[in-house]
Design a protein around this motif. Sequence first.
Motif, PDB file in Angstrom:
ATOM      1  N   ALA A   1       0.855  -1.183   0.000  1.00 12.22           N
ATOM      2  CA  ALA A   1       0.000   0.000   0.000  1.00 12.22           C
ATOM      3  C   ALA A   1       0.894   1.236   0.000  1.00 12.22           C
ATOM      4  O   ALA A   1       1.915   1.265   0.700  1.00 12.22           O
ATOM      5  N   GLY A   2       0.519   2.238  -0.759  1.00 12.82           N
ATOM      6  CA  GLY A   2       1.276   3.484  -0.794  1.00 12.82           C
ATOM      7  C   GLY A   2       0.504   4.601  -0.113  1.00 12.82           C
ATOM      8  O   GLY A   2      -0.680   4.801  -0.391  1.00 12.82           O
ATOM      9  N   ILE A   3       1.174   5.327   0.791  1.00 16.14           N
ATOM     10  CA  ILE A   3       0.586   6.503   1.426  1.00 16.14           C
ATOM     11  C   ILE A   3       1.389   7.715   0.968  1.00 16.14           C
ATOM     12  O   ILE A   3       2.572   7.835   1.269  1.00 16.14           O
TER      13      ILE A   3
ATOM     14  N   TYR B   1      -2.947  -0.935  -3.061  1.00 16.27           N
ATOM     15  CA  TYR B   1      -3.709   0.147  -2.434  1.00 16.27           C
ATOM     16  C   TYR B   1      -2.938   1.454  -2.566  1.00 16.27           C
ATOM     17  O   TYR B   1      -1.713   1.487  -2.405  1.00 16.27           O
ATOM     18  N   LEU B   2      -3.675   2.513  -2.858  1.00 20.42           N
ATOM     19  CA  LEU B   2      -3.105   3.843  -2.985  1.00 20.42           C
ATOM     20  C   LEU B   2      -3.862   4.794  -2.077  1.00 20.42           C
ATOM     21  O   LEU B   2      -5.090   4.709  -1.975  1.00 20.42           O
ATOM     22  N   CYS B   3      -3.114   5.708  -1.441  1.00 16.56           N
ATOM     23  CA  CYS B   3      -3.746   6.675  -0.547  1.00 16.56           C
ATOM     24  C   CYS B   3      -3.059   8.021  -0.714  1.00 16.56           C
ATOM     25  O   CYS B   3      -1.829   8.113  -0.625  1.00 16.56           O
ATOM     26  N   ASP B   4      -3.858   9.047  -0.981  1.00 23.14           N
ATOM     27  CA  ASP B   4      -3.314  10.393  -1.085  1.00 23.14           C
ATOM     28  C   ASP B   4      -4.417  11.389  -0.778  1.00 23.14           C
ATOM     29  O   ASP B   4      -5.571  11.170  -1.148  1.00 23.14           O
ATOM     30  N   VAL B   5      -4.056  12.477  -0.123  1.00 26.27           N
ATOM     31  CA  VAL B   5      -5.042  13.499   0.231  1.00 26.27           C
ATOM     32  C   VAL B   5      -5.335  14.438  -0.926  1.00 26.27           C
ATOM     33  O   VAL B   5      -6.231  15.272  -0.847  1.00 26.27           O
TER      34      VAL B   5
ATOM     35  N   ALA C   1      -5.382  -0.942  -8.316  1.00 18.45           N
ATOM     36  CA  ALA C   1      -5.230  -0.582  -6.900  1.00 18.45           C
ATOM     37  C   ALA C   1      -6.454   0.180  -6.400  1.00 18.45           C
ATOM     38  O   ALA C   1      -6.984   1.047  -7.087  1.00 18.45           O
ATOM     39  N   LYS C   2      -6.880  -0.126  -5.199  1.00 23.17           N
ATOM     40  CA  LYS C   2      -7.997   0.578  -4.584  1.00 23.17           C
ATOM     41  C   LYS C   2      -7.486   1.883  -3.989  1.00 23.17           C
ATOM     42  O   LYS C   2      -6.416   1.922  -3.372  1.00 23.17           O
TER      43      LYS C   2
END
Length: 472
Positions: free
Chosen positions: A42-44, A67-71, A86-87
């Motif tokens: 997962a990437g933040i 998984y990908l996460c970014d604001v 990726a979700k």
Amino acid sequence: MNTSRRKFIKNTSTAAAAFTIVPRHVLGGSGFVAPSEKLIVAGIGVGGMGDADLQRIHGSGKAEIAYLCDVDDRRAAASVKRFPQAKYYKDFREMLDKEHRHIDAVSISTPDHNHAIQALAAMQLGKHVYVQKPIAHDVWEARILTDAAKRYKVVTQMGNQGASNDGPRQVREWYEAGLLGDVHTVYCWTDRPVWPQGIAWPSQAASVPAELDWDLWLGTAPYRDYVDKLVPFNWRGWWDYGTGALGDMGCHLLEVPFSVLGLQYVQDVHASVGSVYVDEFRRGDFPESCPPSSHATMTFPKTERTQGPVTLHWMDGGIQPSLPDELEAGELFGDGGNGILLVGTMGKVLADTYGGKARLLPTSRQASVPQKYARVEGQARGHWAQWVDACLAGYGRKEVSSPFEIAGPLTEALLMANLAIRGAALRVGNQYPGRSLKLLWDNSAMRVTNFDLVNQFVKREYRSGWEVNYTF
């Protein structure tokens, strides 16, 4: 979804407890992952360097970016397109809350002020972590992440890819062969910053872009109204979010002296800083912003590899040490803007950023010593694959170049230099007591003993709901 901090801690604690009975994703040192399986990552923070990190991790051929996460949807767009399977999430807490059972490891490339809370949350769930440099914003955060890597038995790697270059290993072999004698003084310098520093906070608020969740971007930092040009790059020059030139380049440049000399924790530090003038008569004081230039002098205690203490000079904003006599006409000092110089009783070594092009001085001096330390395949380009391989093998089974046991003390050292730099800008009445003071450091208590004003920066106050909770 605005997962409350209380619920998040409860969920992550439950997940960590349940983790030991989940056979699919073995993340500690006690299990086995079949060679045919890939690391589920997962990437933040997946824009810019975060996207580059994920490309390198995926390029190992042994990892799946799931998984990908970014604001900020704008910053995430390239990774979202690159990894369509990726979700995607905006809140890392929601992602870990919902997906922790399906994640093996987490890559973190966010602004410095959120590194610790994100890395610790992943580690407490038993996830291996790759964290961009520096791994923390404050000294206390660096210390807890170093401790947490051992407590939770996870594979860790800081994103100072030069640690995987041949240069640091070559210099150590020269040093241990006696070519330098005893190294007692080190200089590291950079032409950074290349973003604004020594300025006042903008007085004009701006509209938050629709794609950016400003509250999530702020994370642990105090609430402020959004201002133009802070995101995605210029946050580095503000103490609430960044760590200045030291945080940006220090982990790359201090790697060589740390790995060669076995340096650990700072004994004392003193700093001087460049001034900014608001007009021809008045010097400006902008304590919220890093100074335009600085020179910090750190003393490290004797190590097993040195005969006495080591003095390390850090210089930024274009400040450089005096040219060594051995440097020949026309030769670059470092790479021109950045460099590393080790001074020993019998010789000197000069290197570029990332420990590249390490050479004895004068460069006409030739030396051939036996290779003692294994090289990393691909050097700096292999830094990410090395971490993936170690994660698949399990904690303690494969070496990585910059685990938190090394990266933690290195990060602490540069954050200690930042303490002195911030202390030099603190005004008491009409005086600046920190400008003429060598800060004395009690390493066990994590406290400056002779200038209490700077201890507020050892462990900062976190915004309500974003506290970093950890007990040694």
